[in-house]
Design an enzyme around this catalytic site. Structure first.
Site, mmCIF file in Angstrom:
data_model
loop_
_atom_site.group_PDB
_atom_site.id
_atom_site.type_symbol
_atom_site.label_atom_id
_atom_site.label_comp_id
_atom_site.label_asym_id
_atom_site.label_seq_id
_atom_site.Cartn_x
_atom_site.Cartn_y
_atom_site.Cartn_z
ATOM 1 N N SER A 1 0.851 -1.187 0.000
ATOM 2 C CA SER A 1 0.000 0.000 0.000
ATOM 3 C C SER A 1 0.883 1.231 0.000
ATOM 4 C CB SER A 1 -0.895 0.026 1.248
ATOM 5 O OG SER A 1 -1.528 1.284 1.404
ATOM 6 N N TYR B 1 -2.063 -0.577 10.005
ATOM 7 C CA TYR B 1 -2.093 -0.944 8.582
ATOM 8 C C TYR B 1 -0.815 -0.497 7.882
ATOM 9 C CZ TYR B 1 -3.895 -0.908 3.743
ATOM 10 O OH TYR B 1 -4.082 -1.094 2.394
#
Length: 322
Positions: A150, A163
């Site tokens: 990501s 995350y």
């Protein structure tokens, strides 16, 4: 104008997608099917897998099957991949996509939130990669491994710290394995998407001031100028694995943020800190899914979210998120 040759065909190859029952994983499986692959979807929820296989059934090209597997369980991943390889005569493509998203201040999410993110996102990718590599090395076509990171792993995003930390570890794993596996004929592609309209806000976990956290995340995740069409993202990812690209960063905003952080990390960190000051504070130390927040906690700015998040809401319906 520069013209690229068509990517090498992957028709007839066997592919595995973890987290393949919904969202981006479902779309990656669809792209692989359209290009002629024999596809196995791995996910934890049997009913969700059944719906996913039903949605993918009409796709022309290869075949698809659903396999129940929790990627946090190293032995289960090893055994399921060995079974798929045995049924299909080997593995050629593996995409490690499974994971979770938690939204809220680091203090509210707590150490448990970081542990959960590392277990699902990083250890899930690690378990998948280590179980897949012996099979990929034996692929006559040359194995292809894709790890979905990501932009949050390249530029840390406030209120998404667990995350971001886990995705940063996935990025390091991808870069290291790319170097180590090249002599074995296995390509490793690191994919770092920005915001995509996958409907992920429905399954994301929200802590702290949950209603306000859900409000900003669901709006931003679907904003047309900031987020990317998930079907287009899946097409680009599969093309990147066909071409054996080393890295793919998706969305202009993600590329800009990652480049700015690399060139001017202090300035970028200060700008991100300014953003963090306007995000919600305090709240509870428990997390709940986005669908529950929407249903029971009356998130703010419903009209604004309806406008900005309209495309993301449609994506949640189409990509098996409900």
């Amino acid at each position: 104008m520069r013209v690229f040759p068509p990517p090498p065909s992957i028709a007839g190859l066997t592919a595995v997608v973890t987290g393949g029952s919904r969202g981006l994983g479902l779309l990656l499986a669809r792209e692989l099917l359209r290009r002629g692959c024999e596809v196995a979807l791995l996910a934890r929820d049997d009913a969700e897998l059944g719906r996913a296989v039903g949605k993918l059934g009409p796709c022309r090209g290869g075949t698809v099957q659903g396999v129940v597997c929790d990627v946090r369980d190293r032995a289960a991943v090893r055994d399921r991949l060995a079974e798929i390889a045995g049924d299909h005569g080997g593995l050629d493509i593996v995409i490690a996509n499974a994971g979770i998203i938690q939204v809220g201040p680091a203090e509210a999410l707590g150490a448990e939130g970081f542990q959960d993110a590392m277990d699902s996102v990083f250890h899930g990718a690690l378990n998948t990669a280590l179980a897949a590599l012996p099979h990929l090395r034996r692929s006559p076509a040359g194995g292809r491994l894709v790890l979905i990171g990501s932009v949050g792993g390249l530029l840390t995003v406030p209120h998404l710290l667990p995350y971001s930390c886990a995705k940063s570890a996935v990025g390091a794993l991808a870069d290291g394995l790319h170097a180590e596996e090249a002599p074995h004929g296995v390509s490793v592609t690191a994919v770092h998407p920005g915001l995509m309209r996958t409907g992920s806000h429905v399954h994301a976990l929200f802590g702290g001031d949950r209603r306000r956290e859900y409000g900003w995340f669901s709006a931003v995740a679907g904003a047309p100028l900031l987020s990317m069409n998930a079907e287009r993202a899946a097409d680009r990812i599969v093309t990147a694995l066909q071409r054996r690209r080393t890295r793919l960063v998706l969305t202009p905003a993600a590329r800009l943020g990652a480049t700015a952080h690399g060139l001017a990390p202090v300035t970028t960190t200060r700008l991100v800190s300014a953003v963090a000051r306007v995000l919600p504070r305090d709240g509870t130390h428990t997390t709940v899914r986005g669908a529950a927040v929407e249903a029971g906690e009356q998130p703010p700015a419903p009209r604004l979210r309806a406008v900005l998040g309209a495309l993301n809401e449609r994506a949640a319906d189409r990509f098996n998120q409900r």
